[in-house]
Design a protein around this motif. Structure first.
Motif, PDB file in Angstrom:
ATOM      1  N   LYS A 170       0.628  -1.404  -0.020  1.00  8.12           N
ATOM      2  CA  LYS A 170       0.161   0.372  -0.525  1.00  8.12           C
ATOM      3  C   LYS A 170       0.967   1.492   0.216  1.00  8.12           C
ATOM      4  O   LYS A 170       0.607   2.269  -0.718  1.00  8.12           O
ATOM      5  N   TRP A 171       1.816   1.181   0.977  1.00  9.65           N
ATOM      6  CA  TRP A 171       3.090   2.608   0.949  1.00  9.65           C
ATOM      7  C   TRP A 171       3.412   2.502  -1.355  1.00  9.65           C
ATOM      8  O   TRP A 171       4.422   3.710  -1.279  1.00  9.65           O
ATOM      9  N   ARG A 172       3.995   1.140  -1.343  1.00  5.07           N
ATOM     10  CA  ARG A 172       5.266   1.760  -2.593  1.00  5.07           C
ATOM     11  C   ARG A 172       4.223   0.544  -3.747  1.00  5.07           C
ATOM     12  O   ARG A 172       4.653  -1.403  -3.165  1.00  5.07           O
ATOM     13  N   PRO A 173       3.127   0.656  -3.916  1.00  4.55           N
ATOM     14  CA  PRO A 173       2.548   0.376  -4.920  1.00  4.55           C
ATOM     15  C   PRO A 173       3.512  -0.543  -6.371  1.00  4.55           C
ATOM     16  O   PRO A 173       2.903  -1.655  -6.445  1.00  4.55           O
ATOM     17  N   ARG A 174       4.655   0.235  -6.219  1.00  7.87           N
ATOM     18  CA  ARG A 174       5.265  -0.577  -7.619  1.00  7.87           C
ATOM     19  C   ARG A 174       6.058  -1.952  -7.092  1.00  7.87           C
ATOM     20  O   ARG A 174       6.865  -2.099  -8.527  1.00  7.87           O
ATOM     21  N   LEU A 175       5.843  -2.003  -5.996  1.00  8.58           N
ATOM     22  CA  LEU A 175       6.484  -2.836  -5.561  1.00  8.58           C
ATOM     23  C   LEU A 175       5.616  -4.474  -6.262  1.00  8.58           C
ATOM     24  O   LEU A 175       5.806  -5.794  -5.674  1.00  8.58           O
ATOM     25  N   ARG A 176       4.007  -3.848  -5.842  1.00 11.64           N
ATOM     26  CA  ARG A 176       3.595  -5.118  -5.995  1.00 11.64           C
ATOM     27  C   ARG A 176       3.893  -6.610  -6.874  1.00 11.64           C
ATOM     28  O   ARG A 176       4.314  -7.689  -7.153  1.00 11.64           O
ATOM     29  N   GLY A 177       4.716  -6.313  -8.346  1.00 17.64           N
ATOM     30  CA  GLY A 177       5.202  -7.072  -9.675  1.00 17.64           C
ATOM     31  C   GLY A 177       6.265  -8.426  -8.402  1.00 17.64           C
ATOM     32  O   GLY A 177       6.432  -8.472  -8.880  1.00 17.64           O
TER      33      GLY A 177
END
Length: 345
Positions: A338-345
């Protein structure tokens, strides 16, 4: 589905489990003594190093199913009890994480707990950690349910239930007080995660099972013997007396042992290491339930770290640490995404 998967793994695992650990034979013999109506003893001396909760549970199974035989035979039969309790633990873990992070993370946590090799080994042995760990997780689940209820009769009953279940955990293994009572009290001070009146009610109820145990000892005239053995147990836990564990045998290197077993328990070691880190992240959440579970994970992980460096570094101490890591890590992962959406991948 998580429960079914856990049952399948344990159904096959308990039949292919490790060699009998010496404590299993001792615990089976103590359970038989309780089933016969006697106080726990070893070689004729009263045994109070550990509370009798798990032994009493196995004593009930012995009486109901009419189990018997040599102590080793009895230990092998009673291993099935822990296997069933391990299945229940996986289900409770799923329910707990689902309330905090949703179905997806809960399914991942449940599958990991169902199949974790270290947990499987512990659930396939007659050890105190499995029933105690189930009671710890169930108590925290009841606490989460209570926190989401408005003040009233239903919340009061949930608080009483949570306290009594925590008390059952403590009377199964008194070290679990650090995994239950201590985080609960810390939650009162940490951003008012738990209201003081709630914590006091839960704490009062958690003392009931152990107080009943102490009354039974006092009525038997063995309270002095109890205090002697329990004081030694406390000294062992804090590391002042090194009688068991890797720190007591300097010829055996814990590091070498971890390396030797890394191919089998590497994922479990990762969960052990993540317990405190994930707990700190979860404790920063704006949601009270996540903060509460974060504190549970922090204190549980601290006990694991302390035991490795200073205390009695015994393998079974890692069981509740893995449980805490499996509960807090999915919550922390959701927060980080939630804090860093780019980490989802």
């Amino acid at each position: 589905m998580v429960g079914l998967l856990a049952a399948v793994f344990r159904l096959f695992g308990v039949q292919r489990a490790n060699d009998v650990f010496i404590d299993e034979v001792t615990y089976a013999d103590i359970a038989r003594q309780i089933a016969d109506g006697h106080m726990p003893s070893i070689l004729g001396t009263p045994f109070f190093l550990h509370p009798p909760g798990s032994y009493a549970l196995n004593a009930v199974v012995i009486r109901v199913l009419g189990l018997g035989g040599h102590s080793m035979d009895l230990a092998l039969q009673l291993r099935w009890v822990n296997s069933v309790l391990g299945v229940m633990t996986a289900v409770v873990c799923f329910l707990l994480v689902r309330r905090l992070a949703g179905v997806g993370p809960a399914a991942l946590a449940g599958v990991m707990l169902a199949s974790d090799p270290f947990v499987l080994r512990m659930d396939g042995r007659l050890m105190m950690e499995t029933p105690a760990g189930l009671a710890v997780l169930l108590g925290w689940l009841l606490m989460l349910l209570a926190l989401h209820r408005p003040a009233g009769r239903s919340r009061l009953w949930l608080e009483i239930s949570a306290g009594l279940v925590f008390g059952v955990a403590i009377v199964m293994k008194d070290m679990t007080a650090v995994f239950t009572v201590v985080p609960l009290l810390a939650a009162v001070a940490w951003r008012r995660t738990v209201p003081l009146h709630t914590a006091l009610r839960v704490l009062a109820c958690s003392l009931v099972p152990y107080l009943l145990y102490l009354c039974l000892i006092a009525a038997s005239g063995l309270f002095g013997e109890f205090m002697d053995q329990k004081s030694v147990g406390v000294l062992r836990m804090v590391g002042a007396v090194q009688m068991t564990g890797f720190n007591s045998v300097h010829s055996v290197s814990l590091t070498d042992r971890l390396i030797d077993l890394s191919s089998r328990f590497g994922t479990s070691y990762l969960l052990l290491g993540l317990s405190m880190v994930a707990g700190v992240v979860a404790a920063m959440s704006p949601l009270a339930g996540r903060r509460l579970v974060g504190l549970f994970s922090v204190f549980t992980g601290f006990v694991g770290v302390y035991s490795v460096f200073f205390g009695a570094a015994e393998e079974q101490f890692g069981y509740c640490v893995v449980l805490a890591g499996l509960v807090s890590t999915p919550v922390a992962a959701v927060m980080v995404l939630k804090w860093r959406p780019r980490l989802r991948g």
